[in-house]
Motif scaffolding. Structure first.
Motif, PDB file in Angstrom:
ATOM      1  N   GLU A  40      -5.538   2.431  -7.359  1.00 57.66           N
ATOM      2  CA  GLU A  40      -5.757   3.855  -7.551  1.00 57.66           C
ATOM      3  C   GLU A  40      -5.428   4.261  -8.980  1.00 57.66           C
ATOM      4  OE1 GLU A  40      -7.196   5.666  -5.266  1.00 57.66           O
ATOM      5  OE2 GLU A  40      -7.169   3.914  -3.914  1.00 57.66           O
ATOM      6  N   GLN A  41      -5.916   5.441  -9.376  1.00 62.35           N
ATOM      7  CA  GLN A  41      -5.645   5.966 -10.711  1.00 62.35           C
ATOM      8  C   GLN A  41      -4.135   6.015 -10.970  1.00 62.35           C
ATOM      9  OE1 GLN A  41      -7.253   9.874 -11.355  1.00 62.35           O
ATOM     10  NE2 GLN A  41      -6.750   9.903 -13.527  1.00 62.35           N
ATOM     11  N   GLY A  42      -3.736   5.573 -12.161  1.00 62.82           N
ATOM     12  CA  GLY A  42      -2.325   5.572 -12.529  1.00 62.82           C
ATOM     13  C   GLY A  42      -1.615   4.263 -12.248  1.00 62.82           C
ATOM     14  N   THR A  43      -2.281   3.345 -11.528  1.00 60.95           N
ATOM     15  CA  THR A  43      -1.657   2.047 -11.227  1.00 60.95           C
ATOM     16  C   THR A  43      -1.508   1.222 -12.506  1.00 60.95           C
ATOM     17  OG1 THR A  43      -2.622   2.013  -9.004  1.00 60.95           O
ATOM     18  CG2 THR A  43      -1.856  -0.097  -9.907  1.00 60.95           C
ATOM     19  N   GLU A  60     -15.056  -2.279 -11.669  1.00 57.44           N
ATOM     20  CA  GLU A  60     -15.471  -0.883 -11.460  1.00 57.44           C
ATOM     21  C   GLU A  60     -14.399   0.038 -12.036  1.00 57.44           C
ATOM     22  OE1 GLU A  60     -16.173  -0.018  -7.365  1.00 57.44           O
ATOM     23  OE2 GLU A  60     -17.699  -1.576  -7.109  1.00 57.44           O
ATOM     24  N   GLY A  61     -14.827   1.233 -12.520  1.00 58.29           N
ATOM     25  CA  GLY A  61     -13.898   2.218 -13.043  1.00 58.29           C
ATOM     26  C   GLY A  61     -13.562   1.986 -14.506  1.00 58.29           C
ATOM     27  N   SER A  62     -12.402   2.481 -14.939  1.00 60.35           N
ATOM     28  CA  SER A  62     -11.981   2.329 -16.336  1.00 60.35           C
ATOM     29  C   SER A  62     -10.465   2.150 -16.405  1.00 60.35           C
ATOM     30  CB  SER A  62     -12.409   3.543 -17.171  1.00 60.35           C
ATOM     31  OG  SER A  62     -11.796   4.722 -16.697  1.00 60.35           O
ATOM     32  N   VAL A  63     -10.023   1.515 -17.490  1.00 59.98           N
ATOM     33  CA  VAL A  63      -8.608   1.212 -17.683  1.00 59.98           C
ATOM     34  C   VAL A  63      -8.201   1.631 -19.082  1.00 59.98           C
ATOM     35  CG1 VAL A  63      -6.940  -0.671 -17.959  1.00 59.98           C
ATOM     36  CG2 VAL A  63      -8.510  -0.680 -16.020  1.00 59.98           C
ATOM     37  N   ASN A  64      -7.021   2.256 -19.210  1.00 65.13           N
ATOM     38  CA  ASN A  64      -6.470   2.605 -20.518  1.00 65.13           C
ATOM     39  C   ASN A  64      -5.521   1.499 -20.990  1.00 65.13           C
ATOM     40  OD1 ASN A  64      -7.739   5.116 -20.672  1.00 65.13           O
ATOM     41  ND2 ASN A  64      -6.071   6.149 -19.580  1.00 65.13           N
ATOM     42  N   SER A 100      -8.909   5.511 -13.505  1.00 64.79           N
ATOM     43  CA  SER A 100      -9.613   6.031 -12.326  1.00 64.79           C
ATOM     44  C   SER A 100      -9.367   5.029 -11.209  1.00 64.79           C
ATOM     45  CB  SER A 100     -11.113   6.157 -12.612  1.00 64.79           C
ATOM     46  OG  SER A 100     -11.680   4.873 -12.856  1.00 64.79           O
ATOM     47  N   ARG A 101      -9.971   5.259 -10.071  1.00 60.00           N
ATOM     48  CA  ARG A 101      -9.900   4.221  -9.028  1.00 60.00           C
ATOM     49  C   ARG A 101     -10.711   3.032  -9.517  1.00 60.00           C
ATOM     50  NH1 ARG A 101     -11.821   2.079  -4.120  1.00 60.00           N
ATOM     51  NH2 ARG A 101     -10.129   1.846  -2.579  1.00 60.00           N
TER      52      ARG A 101
END
Length: 442
Positions: A40-43, A60-64, A100-101
């Protein structure tokens, strides 16, 4: 749950680097061990300073990717950056936090290493890169070059960051004989001519043609010697080039493998083939027992006679020419090992002095000199070892025929070399005659 190799998920995974370079058999075996995960977002996937050996790939999604104070980069699934493992340096330099997820793949580096070591059939249709989509994808073009298959993921990512794309017009000289080496080149699109002057005032001799996905320029970078051939664009060309320092650090050092004298004896006891890439005259003076003389000039014509099922130890005077030869062998999917320091590092009682069998005398080591590789130009010095079945009259006859064919091909290769020499000598003789005529007129 294992990944279905026919699924869309498998297609996405197949584009990840270095998974895209695995043979189909190895990739299918790896898929049976893969289990994509969700977060989930924030993991937080990993934090700065961690020394774990896992590789994280975003599906899938995006990572910072961020430090304590700010976000350095946001990686989105499907981007070029997402084809590489996320911030894979150890220890970790940044935190990786789901923006994001996400769906991601967590791989242990040992899994990729084991997949790379799986043996495969040389005739497998999908040897290097399966369906990676658009043929104009320059990254796919890069991965189709065999030499990149065994490079670590970190090296591949640095390579892509270091590569420059350049264009050439028809007739433009990309590299010129006699000049120092500065770049390693991959042909993304186009054709080029390889030529060489046997002497400074002679005319160019056309040697061969390069096409899409061919590479050139490595010999001068490996040996430190000047360019031994010229490369001229025949068509509009798009090239990917890598600077000398990056080539040495990212490709040469992790690709070439060296052994000492003890390692040589160990490899020979296991059936390794030893090829000596010096000229025939040097070989006759002294050489290793059970070695075969294949002058560097002739190596590319000799490739089809070598076995890929056991190592090949390359020997030369001091190891420099062996590095160039080993690189060629690695490009053609051979397991090549270099005898460190070459013949110069051995004592005389370890060497023999006798004529080489079916030696092809080119008279000089020519660096990046290419010749067309086809059935009529292959030099076969002797029947490959370990290929005969139960002996009998038919086997003896078959062996005799193979040996006669080998002699014919060796003589054909020698004929080509001698024709080049004769052409060069004829030009030099004409130059001397012209000079004499001018002196007589005075």
């Amino acid at each position: 749950m294992a990944v279905d190799i026919q699924s869309e998920e498998a297609r996405l995974i197949r584009q990840l680097i270095p998974l895209s370079t695995l043979p189909s058999q190895a990739f299918n075996s790896l898929c049976a061990q893969l289990q994509p995960e969700h977060a989930e977002q924030g993991t937080v996937l990993f934090r700065r300073g961690q020394r774990d050996g896992d590789l994280y790939y975003l599906l899938e999604g995006s990572v910072n990717l961020r430090t304590e104070t700010f976000t350095i980069e946001t990686i989105a699934a499907g981007s070029d950056s997402a084809r590489f493992a996320l911030a894979h340096q150890v220890p970790r330099k940044v935190d990786a936090v789901a923006n994001s997820r996400i769906q991601f793949l967590r791989l242990n580096a040992d899994m990729i290493k084991m997949a790379n070591e799986i043996t495969y059939d040389e005739n497998e249709s999908a040897m290097m890169v399966d369906d990676l989509g658009d043929s104009d994808d320059w990254m796919t073009t890069l991965l189709k070059s065999p030499i990149f298959r065994s490079l670590p993921p970190a090296n591949l990512q640095k390579l892509l960051m270091s590569l420059q794309e350049v264009s050439c017009a028809p007739g433009e000289v990309v590299i010129r004989q006699g000049e120092p080496g500065d770049f390693y080149y991959i042909i993304k699109k186009g054709q080029a001519l390889i030529s060489r002057k046997p002497s400074p005032n002679a005319k160019d001799i056309k040697l061969s043609k390069l096409v899409d996905l061919d590479t050139f320029g490595e010999d001068a970078l490996i040996s430190g010697e000047p360019r031994s051939t010229s490369i001229t664009a025949l068509t509009e060309m798009t090239l990917l080039r890598l600077g000398k320092e990056q080539f040495i650090n990212l490709i040469k050092l992790p690709t070439l493998k060296y052994i000492d004298v003890d390692g040589l004896h160990e490899q020979m006891s296991k059936g390794a083939e030893v090829i000596d890439v010096r000229g025939p005259d040097e070989y006759r003076i002294s050489h290793l027992p059970k070695s075969t003389n294949v002058p560097f000039f002739s190596l590319r014509m000799y490739l089809k006679t070598l076995h890929r099922h056991h190592p090949i130890v390359v020997v030369c005077k001091d190891g420099k020419t062996s590095e160039m030869a080993a690189f060629i062998l690695q490009q053609n999917k051979f397991n090549a090992l270099i005898l460190k320091n070459g013949i110069a590092g051995l004592s005389q009682d370890q060497l023999l002095a006798e004529p080489a069998s079916f030696a092809i005398d080119d008279g000089t080591e020519t660096g990046n000199l290419l010749m067309p590789v086809n059935e009529s130009s292959i030099s076969v010095p002797a029947e490959p070892r370990g290929e005969r079945s139960e002996e009998g009259p038919n086997d003896d006859l078959r062996q005799l025929v193979q040996q006669l064919k080998a002699k014919c091909r060796a003589l054909e290769a020698e004929k080509i070399t001698l024709e080049l020499k004769c052409s060069a000598l004829a030009r030099q003789l004409e130059k001397v005659k012209n000079e004499q005529d001018r002196m007589g007129e005075k």
